[in-house]
Design a protein around this motif. Structure first.
Motif, PDB file in Angstrom:
ATOM      1  N   PRO A  27      10.590   8.721  38.326  1.00 35.01           N
ATOM      2  CA  PRO A  27      10.276   7.470  39.016  1.00 35.01           C
ATOM      3  C   PRO A  27      10.511   7.617  40.525  1.00 35.01           C
ATOM      4  O   PRO A  27      11.524   8.173  40.949  1.00 35.01           O
ATOM      5  CB  PRO A  27      11.241   6.472  38.383  1.00 35.01           C
ATOM      6  N   GLY A  28       9.528   7.171  41.304  1.00 32.32           N
ATOM      7  CA  GLY A  28       9.605   7.304  42.753  1.00 32.32           C
ATOM      8  C   GLY A  28       8.758   8.444  43.298  1.00 32.32           C
ATOM      9  O   GLY A  28       8.408   8.456  44.473  1.00 32.32           O
ATOM     10  N   ASP A  29       8.438   9.429  42.432  1.00 25.03           N
ATOM     11  CA  ASP A  29       7.565  10.526  42.850  1.00 25.03           C
ATOM     12  C   ASP A  29       6.117  10.039  42.933  1.00 25.03           C
ATOM     13  O   ASP A  29       5.737   9.054  42.288  1.00 25.03           O
ATOM     14  CB  ASP A  29       7.628  11.684  41.843  1.00 25.03           C
ATOM     15  N   VAL A  30       5.306  10.757  43.696  1.00 23.65           N
ATOM     16  CA  VAL A  30       3.878  10.457  43.762  1.00 23.65           C
ATOM     17  C   VAL A  30       3.146  11.404  42.824  1.00 23.65           C
ATOM     18  O   VAL A  30       3.284  12.627  42.914  1.00 23.65           O
ATOM     19  CB  VAL A  30       3.336  10.614  45.201  1.00 23.65           C
ATOM     20  N   ARG A 147      -0.120   5.567  43.466  1.00 29.41           N
ATOM     21  CA  ARG A 147       0.200   6.641  42.520  1.00 29.41           C
ATOM     22  C   ARG A 147       1.694   6.971  42.483  1.00 29.41           C
ATOM     23  O   ARG A 147       2.091   8.053  42.054  1.00 29.41           O
ATOM     24  CB  ARG A 147      -0.618   7.914  42.777  1.00 29.41           C
ATOM     25  N   VAL A 148       2.529   6.044  42.942  1.00 29.63           N
ATOM     26  CA  VAL A 148       3.977   6.227  42.829  1.00 29.63           C
ATOM     27  C   VAL A 148       4.388   5.922  41.392  1.00 29.63           C
ATOM     28  O   VAL A 148       3.993   4.892  40.830  1.00 29.63           O
ATOM     29  CB  VAL A 148       4.745   5.312  43.810  1.00 29.63           C
ATOM     30  N   VAL A 149       5.163   6.822  40.802  1.00 30.27           N
ATOM     31  CA  VAL A 149       5.585   6.663  39.409  1.00 30.27           C
ATOM     32  C   VAL A 149       6.610   5.543  39.288  1.00 30.27           C
ATOM     33  O   VAL A 149       7.616   5.530  39.987  1.00 30.27           O
ATOM     34  CB  VAL A 149       6.189   7.971  38.857  1.00 30.27           C
ATOM     35  N   LYS A 150       6.346   4.606  38.385  1.00 24.85           N
ATOM     36  CA  LYS A 150       7.233   3.461  38.174  1.00 24.85           C
ATOM     37  C   LYS A 150       7.937   3.490  36.820  1.00 24.85           C
ATOM     38  O   LYS A 150       9.038   2.962  36.680  1.00 24.85           O
ATOM     39  CB  LYS A 150       6.436   2.159  38.310  1.00 24.85           C
ATOM     40  N   TYR A 151       7.255   4.079  35.829  1.00 24.24           N
ATOM     41  CA  TYR A 151       7.852   4.137  34.495  1.00 24.24           C
ATOM     42  C   TYR A 151       7.289   5.359  33.769  1.00 24.24           C
ATOM     43  O   TYR A 151       6.111   5.682  33.899  1.00 24.24           O
ATOM     44  CB  TYR A 151       7.536   2.868  33.693  1.00 24.24           C
ATOM     45  N   LEU A 177       6.876  -4.792  37.547  1.00 26.78           N
ATOM     46  CA  LEU A 177       6.133  -4.307  38.713  1.00 26.78           C
ATOM     47  C   LEU A 177       5.340  -5.449  39.352  1.00 26.78           C
ATOM     48  O   LEU A 177       5.345  -5.616  40.577  1.00 26.78           O
ATOM     49  CB  LEU A 177       5.198  -3.173  38.280  1.00 26.78           C
ATOM     50  N   GLN A 178       4.702  -6.261  38.521  1.00 24.36           N
ATOM     51  CA  GLN A 178       3.931  -7.399  39.027  1.00 24.36           C
ATOM     52  C   GLN A 178       4.821  -8.418  39.732  1.00 24.36           C
ATOM     53  O   GLN A 178       4.410  -9.053  40.701  1.00 24.36           O
ATOM     54  CB  GLN A 178       3.183  -8.075  37.872  1.00 24.36           C
ATOM     55  N   ALA A 179       6.061  -8.547  39.238  1.00 27.17           N
ATOM     56  CA  ALA A 179       6.990  -9.531  39.802  1.00 27.17           C
ATOM     57  C   ALA A 179       7.802  -8.968  40.965  1.00 27.17           C
ATOM     58  O   ALA A 179       8.598  -9.691  41.571  1.00 27.17           O
ATOM     59  CB  ALA A 179       7.930 -10.023  38.705  1.00 27.17           C
ATOM     60  N   GLY A 180       7.605  -7.686  41.260  1.00 30.37           N
ATOM     61  CA  GLY A 180       8.363  -7.062  42.349  1.00 30.37           C
ATOM     62  C   GLY A 180       9.816  -6.831  42.002  1.00 30.37           C
ATOM     63  O   GLY A 180      10.679  -6.748  42.887  1.00 30.37           O
ATOM     64  N   LYS A 181      10.110  -6.700  40.704  1.00 29.13           N
ATOM     65  CA  LYS A 181      11.487  -6.499  40.248  1.00 29.13           C
ATOM     66  C   LYS A 181      11.712  -5.043  39.861  1.00 29.13           C
ATOM     67  O   LYS A 181      10.769  -4.290  39.633  1.00 29.13           O
ATOM     68  CB  LYS A 181      11.782  -7.404  39.047  1.00 29.13           C
ATOM     69  N   ASP A 182      12.990  -4.669  39.772  1.00 21.77           N
ATOM     70  CA  ASP A 182      13.326  -3.321  39.300  1.00 21.77           C
ATOM     71  C   ASP A 182      12.921  -3.179  37.840  1.00 21.77           C
ATOM     72  O   ASP A 182      13.084  -4.126  37.049  1.00 21.77           O
ATOM     73  CB  ASP A 182      14.835  -3.062  39.425  1.00 21.77           C
ATOM     74  N   ILE A 183      12.425  -1.998  37.491  1.00 21.88           N
ATOM     75  CA  ILE A 183      12.035  -1.725  36.105  1.00 21.88           C
ATOM     76  C   ILE A 183      13.216  -1.095  35.389  1.00 21.88           C
ATOM     77  O   ILE A 183      13.706  -0.036  35.768  1.00 21.88           O
ATOM     78  CB  ILE A 183      10.805  -0.796  36.065  1.00 21.88           C
ATOM     79  N   ILE A 184      13.700  -1.797  34.371  1.00 23.75           N
ATOM     80  CA  ILE A 184      14.860  -1.327  33.593  1.00 23.75           C
ATOM     81  C   ILE A 184      14.521  -1.416  32.103  1.00 23.75           C
ATOM     82  O   ILE A 184      14.269  -2.511  31.609  1.00 23.75           O
ATOM     83  CB  ILE A 184      16.112  -2.175  33.889  1.00 23.75           C
ATOM     84  N   PRO A 185      14.507  -0.281  31.387  1.00 25.61           N
ATOM     85  CA  PRO A 185      14.660   1.090  31.885  1.00 25.61           C
ATOM     86  C   PRO A 185      13.356   1.583  32.514  1.00 25.61           C
ATOM     87  O   PRO A 185      12.279   1.119  32.141  1.00 25.61           O
ATOM     88  CB  PRO A 185      14.971   1.879  30.606  1.00 25.61           C
ATOM     89  N   ASN A 186      13.485   2.525  33.459  1.00 24.67           N
ATOM     90  CA  ASN A 186      12.272   3.092  34.044  1.00 24.67           C
ATOM     91  C   ASN A 186      11.935   4.468  33.457  1.00 24.67           C
ATOM     92  O   ASN A 186      10.915   5.061  33.791  1.00 24.67           O
ATOM     93  CB  ASN A 186      12.358   3.166  35.575  1.00 24.67           C
ATOM     94  N   VAL A 187      12.802   4.940  32.555  1.00 23.83           N
ATOM     95  CA  VAL A 187      12.525   6.156  31.776  1.00 23.83           C
ATOM     96  C   VAL A 187      13.013   5.931  30.350  1.00 23.83           C
ATOM     97  O   VAL A 187      14.132   5.451  30.150  1.00 23.83           O
ATOM     98  CB  VAL A 187      13.237   7.400  32.361  1.00 23.83           C
ATOM     99  N   THR A 188      12.163   6.245  29.379  1.00 19.82           N
ATOM    100  CA  THR A 188      12.583   6.264  27.979  1.00 19.82           C
ATOM    101  C   THR A 188      12.133   7.590  27.370  1.00 19.82           C
ATOM    102  O   THR A 188      11.295   8.288  27.945  1.00 19.82           O
ATOM    103  CB  THR A 188      11.971   5.099  27.170  1.00 19.82           C
ATOM    104  N   LYS A 189      12.663   7.908  26.222  1.00 17.02           N
ATOM    105  CA  LYS A 189      12.289   9.161  25.557  1.00 17.02           C
ATOM    106  C   LYS A 189      10.925   8.999  24.890  1.00 17.02           C
ATOM    107  O   LYS A 189      10.712   8.055  24.138  1.00 17.02           O
ATOM    108  CB  LYS A 189      13.342   9.527  24.510  1.00 17.02           C
TER     109      LYS A 189
END
Length: 200
Positions: A27-30, A147-151, A177-189
Motif C-alpha cells: 500500500p502506497g506504492d505506484v 495507480r497508487v495501491v490502496k488495498y 477510499l471514496q470517503a477519504g478515510k484510512d483503509i483498515i485492513p489495507n492488506v489481507t492474505k
C-alpha cells in the motif's frame, strides 16, 4: 571447506535471485501500467480507462476452484463499482503450458460463458504478476486514479461460499477510499490457488 563453499554459493544465488525478482507492491506504492491482450483480441492498458477514480485489478484464472467461486461476485462488483468509477480488470497470470485450462482460447470460452463485462487479460510471458507481487488466484489490488495501491489481498473472507461472507474487504476498502478515510485492513492474505509457472 566444502560446506562453507556451498553455503557461500547458496547465499550468492539467493542474493542474485532477490536482486532480479521485483519487489511485491505494498500500500502506497505506484503500480505499473501494462498492455495485455483481452479476450476480444484488443490490447488493454490501465491508461485506456478515462475519468476513473480507481481500478480493481484482480489476478484470476479459469481452472482454480477459488477463482470460479468468485466469478459471480466479481461480476456483481464490476456491475456496482464500474458505474462509480472503479472498473474490474481481470488478469490471468498462469502459463498455459503448466495449466492448459488457462489457455487464451479457454479464457475466451469462459468469458463468454459467464458474460464478463470487464476485460479478461492474458499475462503472456508472465511479466506483470511478479511486478504486482500476486501469488494466488484470485489476488486483488485496489488502486486509486493515480495507480497508487490502496488495498491488497482477498475480495472477502469466504473464498468458497458467497453466502457465508462476513467481511467484504474489497468493498469496505472502496468505501473508505471514496470517503477519504484510512483503509483498515489495507492488506489481507490472498486465499486461492498458486500461480502456475512454466516448467523449466
Amino acid at each position: 571447506k566444502i560446506d562453507m563453499t556451498l553455503s557461500l554459493l547458496t547465499g550468492l544465488l539467493i542474493t542474485i535471485f532477490t536482486m532480479n525478482a521485483p519487489a511485491a507492491l505494498k500500500p502506497g506504492d505506484v503500480a505499473a501500467d501494462f498492455k495485455l491482450k483481452n479476450v476480444d483480441g484488443k490490447m488493454v492498458s490501465l491508461s485506456d480507462f478515462k475519468n476513473v477514480k480507481g481500478y480493481i485489478v484482480v489476478f484470476t484464472c479459469n481452472h482454480c476452484p477459488y477463482a470460479k467461486a468468485y466469478e459471480d461476485r466479481l461480476i456483481a462488483i464490476n456491475d456496482k463499482y464500474s458505474k462509480q468509477g472503479y472498473p474490474v480488470i481481470a488478469i490471468n497470470p498462469n502459463d498455459p503450458s503448466a495449466e492448459p485450462e488457462d489457455s487464451f482460447d479457454e479464457m475466451k470460452v469462459r468469458a463468454k460463458q459467464k458474460g464478463f463485462k470487464f476485460p479478461y487479460l492474458m499475462d503472456e510471458g508472465q511479466k506483470i504478476y511478479p511486478q504486482y507481487g500476486a501469488t494466488k488466484t484470485p489476488h486483488v489490488f485496489l488502486l486509486d486514479s493515480k495507480r497508487v495501491v490502496k488495498y491488497i489481498g482477498s475480495i472477502d473472507d469466504s473464498p468458497t461460499d458467497a453466502s457465508a461472507v462476513k467481511a467484504k474487504y474489497l468493498e469496505d476498502a472502496i468505501a473508505a477510499l471514496q470517503a477519504g478515510k484510512d483503509i483498515i485492513p489495507n492488506v489481507t492474505k490472498a486465499l486461492g490457488c498458486s500461480i502456475k509457472v512454466k516448467k523449466a
